[in-house]
Scaffold this motif. Structure first.
Motif, PDB file in Angstrom:
ATOM      1  N   ARG A   1       0.641  -1.182   0.081  1.00 24.69           N
ATOM      2  CA  ARG A   1       0.028  -0.002   0.086  1.00 24.69           C
ATOM      3  C   ARG A   1       0.780   1.043  -0.080  1.00 24.69           C
ATOM      4  O   ARG A   1       0.515   2.307  -0.653  1.00 24.69           O
ATOM      5  CB  ARG A   1      -0.912  -0.073   1.265  1.00 24.69           C
ATOM      6  N   LEU A   2       2.156   1.246   0.661  1.00 21.05           N
ATOM      7  CA  LEU A   2       3.061   2.401   0.644  1.00 21.05           C
ATOM      8  C   LEU A   2       3.592   2.559  -0.648  1.00 21.05           C
ATOM      9  O   LEU A   2       3.783   3.614  -1.061  1.00 21.05           O
ATOM     10  CB  LEU A   2       3.962   2.218   1.954  1.00 21.05           C
ATOM     11  N   VAL A   3       3.781   1.484  -1.333  1.00 23.63           N
ATOM     12  CA  VAL A   3       4.417   1.545  -2.656  1.00 23.63           C
ATOM     13  C   VAL A   3       3.433   2.283  -3.669  1.00 23.63           C
ATOM     14  O   VAL A   3       3.813   2.873  -4.449  1.00 23.63           O
ATOM     15  CB  VAL A   3       4.876   0.039  -3.342  1.00 23.63           C
ATOM     16  N   GLU A   4       2.128   1.828  -3.341  1.00 25.41           N
ATOM     17  CA  GLU A   4       1.280   2.450  -4.370  1.00 25.41           C
ATOM     18  C   GLU A   4       1.018   4.008  -3.831  1.00 25.41           C
ATOM     19  O   GLU A   4       0.453   4.958  -4.553  1.00 25.41           O
ATOM     20  CB  GLU A   4      -0.181   1.933  -4.074  1.00 25.41           C
ATOM     21  N   CYS A   5       1.684   4.621  -2.971  1.00 24.03           N
ATOM     22  CA  CYS A   5       1.375   5.918  -2.636  1.00 24.03           C
ATOM     23  C   CYS A   5       2.534   6.592  -3.456  1.00 24.03           C
ATOM     24  O   CYS A   5       2.605   7.880  -3.451  1.00 24.03           O
ATOM     25  CB  CYS A   5       1.848   6.334  -1.178  1.00 24.03           C
ATOM     26  N   VAL A   6       3.478   6.104  -4.010  1.00 24.70           N
ATOM     27  CA  VAL A   6       4.498   6.801  -4.620  1.00 24.70           C
ATOM     28  C   VAL A   6       4.079   7.405  -5.932  1.00 24.70           C
ATOM     29  O   VAL A   6       3.268   6.464  -6.772  1.00 24.70           O
ATOM     30  CB  VAL A   6       5.635   5.730  -5.017  1.00 24.70           C
ATOM     31  N   ALA A   7       4.408   8.714  -6.019  1.00 28.64           N
ATOM     32  CA  ALA A   7       3.814   9.333  -7.432  1.00 28.64           C
ATOM     33  C   ALA A   7       4.414   9.096  -8.505  1.00 28.64           C
ATOM     34  O   ALA A   7       5.598   8.933  -8.551  1.00 28.64           O
ATOM     35  CB  ALA A   7       4.176  11.112  -7.313  1.00 28.64           C
ATOM     36  N   ALA A   8       3.550   8.971  -9.679  1.00 27.27           N
ATOM     37  CA  ALA A   8       4.308   8.589 -11.011  1.00 27.27           C
ATOM     38  C   ALA A   8       5.022   9.809 -11.492  1.00 27.27           C
ATOM     39  O   ALA A   8       4.710  10.774 -11.401  1.00 27.27           O
ATOM     40  CB  ALA A   8       3.297   7.834 -11.878  1.00 27.27           C
ATOM     41  N   ALA A   9       5.797   9.448 -12.100  1.00 26.69           N
ATOM     42  CA  ALA A   9       6.892  10.697 -12.900  1.00 26.69           C
ATOM     43  C   ALA A   9       5.919  11.522 -13.741  1.00 26.69           C
ATOM     44  O   ALA A   9       6.325  12.696 -13.795  1.00 26.69           O
ATOM     45  CB  ALA A   9       7.869   9.961 -13.804  1.00 26.69           C
ATOM     46  N   GLU A  10       4.780  11.028 -14.317  1.00 27.38           N
ATOM     47  CA  GLU A  10       4.184  11.976 -15.238  1.00 27.38           C
ATOM     48  C   GLU A  10       3.059  12.621 -14.495  1.00 27.38           C
ATOM     49  O   GLU A  10       2.222  13.614 -14.887  1.00 27.38           O
ATOM     50  CB  GLU A  10       3.560  11.263 -16.422  1.00 27.38           C
TER      51      GLU A  10
END
Length: 343
Positions: free
Chosen positions: A315-324
């Motif tokens: 779930r924390l990995v899913e909080c990472v913002a995508a580059a775009e």
């Protein structure tokens, strides 16, 4: 409270032993740069992470005359057993050290529920020389007398100080001395008692295995408060999306009791490092400018019971913002709602 002590004691040189229940020492990071000398202890409770000789070694380093340290503060994990730490200090052979007392910090908003889950906390209060009833700004005015009455019944005779945001007069803590009291107080134990294994307390074990395991010297500390808890650490060099982090925090599992660390947000929040403090239902962010040349990294420690490390990490990995992705001020509003400007 430790941070306020550091800031308000400019005329006193303070050494600190900082203990974190996790492999990322968030508490040590929070006081770094303010303390005169510090020894961090990671991944375990001080009551079992250091025996008497190791405690002596740490105290020897901090009391080196060249450091000119006036006071040593041991900031233990809230899950640590105070009896073990007191015994380790009492058995110290360092002639420059005099035990100055135990300060127990009580979360006014969370204490009633926490005490139901952990009745052994009553014993922690009775071991204290001073109890600080903190976060009184988070409870109704009529709740305060009831809490104070409960504490007085639990630990009769122990002085109680109310506070908000950990603001306590530094002179009160630094000048504090143990009260003269009955032989039942831990500092009054004979050395035979100090070294005796009473079956309910290990007297200070060396770290080894999980919290529920036996210590390396054979002492069982499964009855310690921290034995029921586990920690999950998370680090990311990529910035978080603030909205998705808030969704995670708003829906965190019931067993996740504590979350702390430092956050690197994408976009509008990128210029500040956001300290995170979450205990029970309490949530607060503390923004501060990034130090020059410091790596902009998210570092979090999650503590709870029955938590699924793999699920939490995912779930924390899913909080990472995508580059775009674009992150603007509107995405930061959920975070900023929990920033206390007065602090």
């Amino acid at each position: 409270m430790l941070n306020h002590l550091m800031r308000d004691s400019s005329d006193t040189r303070i050494g600190v032993i900082v203990n974190d229940f996790g492999s990322i020492n968030i508490d040590a990071m929070a006081v770094a740069g303010q303390v005169d000398s510090m020894i961090p202890i990671e991944n375990g409770c001080l009551c079992c992470a250091a025996d008497a000789s190791e405690m002596d070694e740490m105290l020897e380093r901090l009391t080196d005359p060249e450091l000119r340290i006036d006071v040593v503060v041991i900031e233990a994990s809230g899950l640590a057993e105070p009896q073990s730490m007191i015994r380790a200090l009492l058995s110290s052979t360092n002639e420059r050290i005099v035990y100055g007392g135990l300060v127990e910090v009580v979360d006014a908003a969370e204490f009633p529920d926490t005490r139901i889950r952990h009745p052994e906390l009553d014993r922690h209060l009775r071991a204290a020389d001073l109890i600080v009833l903190n976060k009184t700004d988070r409870i109704a005015e009529d709740e305060r007398p009831r809490l104070l009455e409960t504490i007085e019944e639990t630990a009769p005779g122990v002085p109680v100080l109310t506070a908000a945001h950990g603001r306590v007069d530094a002179a009160l803590l630094i000048d504090h001395r143990p009260r003269e009291t009955s032989g039942e107080r831990f500092r009054q134990l004979s050395f035979a008692d100090v070294y005796a294994d009473d079956g309910a307390d290990d007297g200070g074990c060396a770290a080894g295995g999980s919290a529920a395991d036996e210590c390396a010297d054979g002492h069982d500390h499964s009855d310690h408060l921290h034995a029921a808890y586990e920690s999950v650490e998370f680090t990311s060099a990529e910035p978080f999306h603030p909205r998705r982090l808030m969704e995670f925090l708003d829906s965190r599992p019931a067993g996740l009791y504590r979350a702390k660390g430092f956050l690197h947000f994408a976009g509008a929040g990128a210029e500040h490092r956001f300290g995170l403090h979450a205990v029970g239902s309490y949530l607060r962010f503390q923004p501060s400018p990034w130090e020059r040349d410091a790596p902009r990294t998210t570092q979090l420690v999650l503590i709870g019971t029955g938590i699924d490390a793999e699920t939490l990490t995912k779930r924390l990995v899913e909080c990472v913002a995508a580059a775009e992705e674009e992150v603007d001020e509107t995405h930061m509003m959920g975070v900023l709602r929990y920033v206390d400007e007065a602090d």
